[in-house]
Structures are given as C-alpha cells and as structure tokens.
Design a protein around this motif. Structure first.
Motif, PDB file in Angstrom:
ATOM      1  N   ILE A   6      42.735  35.254  58.845  1.00 37.24           N
ATOM      2  CA  ILE A   6      41.334  35.453  58.450  1.00 37.24           C
ATOM      3  C   ILE A   6      40.451  35.580  59.688  1.00 37.24           C
ATOM      4  CG2 ILE A   6      39.343  34.373  57.292  1.00 37.24           C
ATOM      5  CD1 ILE A   6      41.308  33.232  55.239  1.00 37.24           C
ATOM      6  N   THR A   7      40.608  34.640  60.630  1.00 33.72           N
ATOM      7  CA  THR A   7      39.733  34.693  61.814  1.00 33.72           C
ATOM      8  C   THR A   7      40.066  35.911  62.687  1.00 33.72           C
ATOM      9  OG1 THR A   7      41.186  33.129  62.899  1.00 33.72           O
ATOM     10  CG2 THR A   7      39.211  32.209  61.953  1.00 33.72           C
ATOM     11  N   GLY A   8      41.300  36.392  62.611  1.00 33.70           N
ATOM     12  CA  GLY A   8      41.688  37.601  63.357  1.00 33.70           C
ATOM     13  C   GLY A   8      41.179  38.878  62.704  1.00 33.70           C
ATOM     14  N   GLY A   9      40.526  38.764  61.536  1.00 32.60           N
ATOM     15  CA  GLY A   9      39.922  39.927  60.877  1.00 32.60           C
ATOM     16  C   GLY A   9      40.888  40.763  60.051  1.00 32.60           C
ATOM     17  N   GLU A  10      42.122  40.265  59.857  1.00 32.28           N
ATOM     18  CA  GLU A  10      43.127  41.083  59.152  1.00 32.28           C
ATOM     19  C   GLU A  10      42.815  41.307  57.672  1.00 32.28           C
ATOM     20  OE1 GLU A  10      47.365  40.410  59.732  1.00 32.28           O
ATOM     21  OE2 GLU A  10      46.932  39.546  61.686  1.00 32.28           O
ATOM     22  N   LEU A  11      41.931  40.454  57.121  1.00 31.61           N
ATOM     23  CA  LEU A  11      41.650  40.586  55.685  1.00 31.61           C
ATOM     24  C   LEU A  11      40.301  41.249  55.420  1.00 31.61           C
ATOM     25  CD1 LEU A  11      42.947  37.138  54.307  1.00 31.61           C
ATOM     26  CD2 LEU A  11      44.219  39.192  54.873  1.00 31.61           C
ATOM     27  N   ASN A  12      39.692  41.792  56.476  1.00 34.21           N
ATOM     28  CA  ASN A  12      38.309  42.283  56.332  1.00 34.21           C
ATOM     29  C   ASN A  12      38.146  43.490  55.418  1.00 34.21           C
ATOM     30  OD1 ASN A  12      37.515  40.274  57.936  1.00 34.21           O
ATOM     31  ND2 ASN A  12      36.976  41.514  59.734  1.00 34.21           N
ATOM     32  N   ASN A  13      39.224  44.295  55.248  1.00 32.03           N
ATOM     33  CA  ASN A  13      39.079  45.525  54.455  1.00 32.03           C
ATOM     34  C   ASN A  13      39.865  45.508  53.155  1.00 32.03           C
ATOM     35  OD1 ASN A  13      37.359  46.771  56.379  1.00 32.03           O
ATOM     36  ND2 ASN A  13      39.160  47.060  57.671  1.00 32.03           N
ATOM     37  N   GLY A  14      39.962  44.345  52.550  1.00 25.89           N
ATOM     38  CA  GLY A  14      40.657  44.231  51.272  1.00 25.89           C
ATOM     39  C   GLY A  14      42.065  43.688  51.459  1.00 25.89           C
ATOM     40  N   PHE A  15      42.517  42.878  50.487  1.00 27.65           N
ATOM     41  CA  PHE A  15      43.828  42.231  50.644  1.00 27.65           C
ATOM     42  C   PHE A  15      44.405  41.778  49.309  1.00 27.65           C
ATOM     43  CE2 PHE A  15      40.497  39.040  51.071  1.00 27.65           C
ATOM     44  CZ  PHE A  15      40.873  38.097  50.140  1.00 27.65           C
ATOM     45  N   ILE A  16      45.726  41.609  49.332  1.00 26.93           N
ATOM     46  CA  ILE A  16      46.421  40.907  48.246  1.00 26.93           C
ATOM     47  C   ILE A  16      47.210  39.779  48.903  1.00 26.93           C
ATOM     48  CG2 ILE A  16      48.101  41.062  46.370  1.00 26.93           C
ATOM     49  CD1 ILE A  16      47.562  44.105  46.329  1.00 26.93           C
ATOM     50  N   LEU A  17      46.865  38.550  48.566  1.00 26.99           N
ATOM     51  CA  LEU A  17      47.623  37.405  49.070  1.00 26.99           C
ATOM     52  C   LEU A  17      48.737  37.119  48.063  1.00 26.99           C
ATOM     53  CD1 LEU A  17      44.938  34.875  50.374  1.00 26.99           C
ATOM     54  CD2 LEU A  17      46.253  36.565  51.664  1.00 26.99           C
ATOM     55  N   ASP A  18      49.985  37.134  48.535  1.00 25.83           N
ATOM     56  CA  ASP A  18      51.155  36.986  47.666  1.00 25.83           C
ATOM     57  C   ASP A  18      51.911  35.721  48.094  1.00 25.83           C
ATOM     58  OD1 ASP A  18      53.783  37.206  46.699  1.00 25.83           O
ATOM     59  OD2 ASP A  18      54.198  39.108  47.688  1.00 25.83           O
ATOM     60  N   GLU A  59      41.908  24.983  47.795  1.00 25.24           N
ATOM     61  CA  GLU A  59      40.606  24.468  48.251  1.00 25.24           C
ATOM     62  C   GLU A  59      40.318  24.926  49.678  1.00 25.24           C
ATOM     63  OE1 GLU A  59      41.351  20.376  47.410  1.00 25.24           O
ATOM     64  OE2 GLU A  59      40.427  20.488  45.400  1.00 25.24           O
ATOM     65  N   SER A  60      41.341  24.854  50.542  1.00 24.23           N
ATOM     66  CA  SER A  60      41.141  25.294  51.938  1.00 24.23           C
ATOM     67  C   SER A  60      40.803  26.770  51.992  1.00 24.23           C
ATOM     68  CB  SER A  60      42.403  25.098  52.773  1.00 24.23           C
ATOM     69  OG  SER A  60      42.720  23.776  52.860  1.00 24.23           O
ATOM     70  N   LEU A  61      41.488  27.566  51.152  1.00 26.60           N
ATOM     71  CA  LEU A  61      41.229  29.012  51.149  1.00 26.60           C
ATOM     72  C   LEU A  61      39.778  29.272  50.742  1.00 26.60           C
ATOM     73  CD1 LEU A  61      42.594  31.810  51.536  1.00 26.60           C
ATOM     74  CD2 LEU A  61      42.979  31.846  49.068  1.00 26.60           C
ATOM     75  N   LYS A  62      39.311  28.535  49.755  1.00 22.02           N
ATOM     76  CA  LYS A  62      37.930  28.715  49.290  1.00 22.02           C
ATOM     77  C   LYS A  62      36.949  28.436  50.452  1.00 22.02           C
ATOM     78  CE  LYS A  62      34.744  27.324  45.736  1.00 22.02           C
ATOM     79  NZ  LYS A  62      34.310  26.290  44.824  1.00 22.02           N
ATOM     80  N   THR A  63      37.219  27.346  51.162  1.00 19.81           N
ATOM     81  CA  THR A  63      36.351  26.986  52.294  1.00 19.81           C
ATOM     82  C   THR A  63      36.404  28.065  53.391  1.00 19.81           C
ATOM     83  OG1 THR A  63      36.869  24.699  51.816  1.00 19.81           O
ATOM     84  CG2 THR A  63      35.860  25.111  53.954  1.00 19.81           C
ATOM     85  N   MET A  64      37.629  28.536  53.685  1.00 21.01           N
ATOM     86  CA  MET A  64      37.767  29.563  54.739  1.00 21.01           C
ATOM     87  C   MET A  64      37.041  30.845  54.338  1.00 21.01           C
ATOM     88  SD  MET A  64      41.666  29.279  56.183  1.00 21.01           S
ATOM     89  CE  MET A  64      42.665  28.813  54.791  1.00 21.01           C
ATOM     90  N   PHE A  65      37.137  31.208  53.061  1.00 21.46           N
ATOM     91  CA  PHE A  65      36.455  32.416  52.590  1.00 21.46           C
ATOM     92  C   PHE A  65      34.932  32.250  52.707  1.00 21.46           C
ATOM     93  CE2 PHE A  65      40.013  34.123  49.550  1.00 21.46           C
ATOM     94  CZ  PHE A  65      40.639  34.706  50.633  1.00 21.46           C
ATOM     95  N   GLU A  66      34.440  31.072  52.318  1.00 21.97           N
ATOM     96  CA  GLU A  66      32.986  30.840  52.386  1.00 21.97           C
ATOM     97  C   GLU A  66      32.501  30.955  53.831  1.00 21.97           C
ATOM     98  OE1 GLU A  66      32.705  28.072  48.375  1.00 21.97           O
ATOM     99  OE2 GLU A  66      32.616  27.095  50.340  1.00 21.97           O
ATOM    100  N   LYS A  67      33.269  30.324  54.739  1.00 18.90           N
ATOM    101  CA  LYS A  67      32.900  30.332  56.164  1.00 18.90           C
ATOM    102  C   LYS A  67      32.871  31.756  56.726  1.00 18.90           C
ATOM    103  CE  LYS A  67      35.150  27.818  59.543  1.00 18.90           C
ATOM    104  NZ  LYS A  67      36.129  26.763  59.795  1.00 18.90           N
ATOM    105  N   ASN A  68      33.783  32.603  56.234  1.00 14.78           N
ATOM    106  CA  ASN A  68      33.903  33.972  56.771  1.00 14.78           C
ATOM    107  C   ASN A  68      33.258  35.020  55.870  1.00 14.78           C
ATOM    108  OD1 ASN A  68      35.833  33.869  59.310  1.00 14.78           O
ATOM    109  ND2 ASN A  68      36.575  32.353  57.846  1.00 14.78           N
ATOM    110  N   ARG A  69      32.464  34.551  54.897  1.00 15.58           N
ATOM    111  CA  ARG A  69      31.755  35.435  53.947  1.00 15.58           C
ATOM    112  C   ARG A  69      32.694  36.455  53.288  1.00 15.58           C
ATOM    113  NH1 ARG A  69      28.003  35.004  58.085  1.00 15.58           N
ATOM    114  NH2 ARG A  69      26.198  33.749  57.488  1.00 15.58           N
ATOM    115  N   ILE A  70      33.810  35.938  52.782  1.00 21.70           N
ATOM    116  CA  ILE A  70      34.759  36.795  52.049  1.00 21.70           C
ATOM    117  C   ILE A  70      34.707  36.368  50.585  1.00 21.70           C
ATOM    118  CG2 ILE A  70      37.222  37.340  51.724  1.00 21.70           C
ATOM    119  CD1 ILE A  70      37.607  36.861  54.735  1.00 21.70           C
ATOM    120  N   GLY A  71      34.611  37.336  49.679  1.00 21.81           N
ATOM    121  CA  GLY A  71      34.581  37.009  48.248  1.00 21.81           C
ATOM    122  C   GLY A  71      35.939  37.295  47.629  1.00 21.81           C
TER     123      GLY A  71
END
Ligand code: AP5
Length: 213
Positions: free
Chosen positions: A72-84, A94-106
């Motif tokens: 996430i911090t490396g920007g790899e998910l900035n243009n859309g993603f599927i986490l499998d 819960e951690s993913l939710k926090t990381m997304f909020e911090k990096n403004r990812i919905g």
C-alpha cells in the motif's frame, strides 16, 4: 475497482481474481502466491511462513499485515486491485481498514465465493499449478493442452504440498474458525456480496461481474 475476494480454500478465488483483474486492468495481489514465492526464494519471510503453510495453518497476522502495508505505501494498489487471500482474520480486516483510511483508499466490495466442503476436497485433489507463472489447472475442468505442462510457458506443472487431503481438511477448519468471522465484519460494513462458486468457471465469472457491477 477496489475489491477483496473471500472464500474457503479451493473455492476459486485465484481463478476468478486472475480473470477479473485481466478484464478490468487492475492489480491482482494474492498473499498465498507472495508467500509461496518467499518460500521458494528462501527469504526470511519464507522461512518464517513455511511451517505454518505446510500444516494448513495461517501465518501470524504481524507478518502478513507488514507485507500488505509495504504494497500500500509503495503505491501498488493506487490504480485498482483485487486482494485474494487477505484479509483472513478479523485483526487483518481491521488493520486493512485502518491502512486504507490512512492512505485514502476506498474499498468497493468484498466478494465471497461460496463452495461446499466436499466439492473443495475434490477440486484440490485435482489441482496443478505452474511454478513459473502461477497459472492454475484442474482435471477435468481446466486441462493443459499437453499433460503436465503449462500452456503459457512450457514449465512442468506441480502440486501444492498443502493440497494433500488431510491438510485441506485442516485448512477448511481454520477457515471456519479464523476467517469466516470476517464475512460478518464486511456485512456490517455493507460491503459483502456472495456468489455461488459451484458452477462452471465461465458462469461463476458472469456472477462475479454482476455482483461487482
Ligand atoms: P492461499 O494460496 O491463499 O490458499 P487458499 O485461500 O487456501 O486458496 P487456494 O489458493 O487453495 O484456492 P482458491 O480459492 O484460490 O481456488 P483456485 O482458484 O486455485 O493460501 C495458502 C496458505 O498461505 C494458507 O493456508 C496460509 O498458510 C498462508 N496465507 C495466505 N494468506 C494468508 C493470510 N492473509 N494470513 C495468514 N496466512 C495466509 O481453484 C481451486 C481449484 O479448483 C483449481 O484447480 C481450479 O482450476 C479449480 N476451479 C476453480 N473454479 C472452478 C469451478 N468453478 N469449477 C470447477 N473447478 C474450479
């Protein structure tokens, strides 16, 4: 398109995630593939993860959360993603939710692919994969043109050590105890959509497309 794919081992998450990521031009990130690469490469992460994976247990949350945080911090998910295969526990969700909020990812949706235990044991006993490009095969639903050889790069196909029946049964138990609670987590977030995985791969793909809109 920002998605999480959920579902028991062998439900077809990888098969569908590859197809959808190619159709939509988004990144497919499989924590299972990342861990298998780390084991193969003999890295510190691989060394720590290997014992858990062989037994069908989950790798500790701290290891896996750190891995995703780097992506996430490396920007790899900035243009859309599927986490499998991630998240797989409530603390990971819960951690993913926090990381997304911090990096403004919905997150748009969490797609659950549902398949019965008997079908899973059957499928995994017939799964083969390419150690070079990670392509997945199955007898008789997805057979390579030349037996035992990957269609894409000619590598010799292999079996996963955790696809042995006893280990698969343990993975199913682990799924029920540790992973299923995140279905409720995403239901509460109004993000959960469920798709039946018990149809041909093409029909399941159509259901996935419909579910993600
Ligand atoms: P991981 O690699 O993620 O395994 P998994 O979740 O158990 O899922 P699988 O890869 O086995 O199956 P899949 O749902 O992708 O199905 P596939 O498309 O291949 O994880 C492995 C291990 O890594 C874990 O046990 C754990 O130790 C560790 N790990 C990973 N992430 C972790 C995390 N977040 N936290 C902690 N530990 C973690 O399909 C299966 C077979 O069925 C294939 O042969 C396919 O061709 C066939 N098939 C697919 N769809 C169909 C269909 N519709 N009809 C008939 N056959 C089909």
């Amino acid at each position: 398109m920002n998605l999480v794919f959920l579902g028991p081992p062998g439900s077809g998450k990888g098969t569908q995630a590859v197809r959808l990521s190619q159709a939509k031009g988004v990144v497919h990130l499989s924590t299972g593939d990342l861990l298998r690469e780390a084991v193969k490469g003999g890295t510190e992460l691989g060394r720590q993860a290997e014992g858990y994976m062989k037994k069908g247990e989950l790798v500790p949350d701290a290891l896996i959360i750190g891995l995703i945080e780097d992506k996430i911090t490396g920007g790899e998910l900035n243009n859309g993603f599927i986490l499998d295969g991630f998240p797989r526990t409530v603390p990971q969700a819960e951690s993913l939710k926090t990381m997304f909020e911090k990096n403004r990812i919905g997150l748009d949706k969490a797609v659950l692919i549902a398949v019965s235990d008997d079908e899973i044991v059957k499928r995994l006993s017939r799964r083969w994969f390419c150690p070079t490009c990670q392509a997945i095969y199955n007898y008789p639903t997805n057979v390579p043109r030349k037996e035992g050889i990957c269609d894409k790069d000619g590598a010799e196909l292999q079996r996963r050590p955790d696809d042995e029946e006893g280990v698969v049964r343990n993975r199913l138990e682990v799924y029920k105890k540790q992973t299923q609670p995140i279905e409720v987590f995403y239901q509460k977030e109004s993000l959960l959509v469920e798709v039946s995985g018990e149809d041909t791969p093409d029909n399941v793909f159509q259901s996935v497309l419909k579910a993600v809109g």
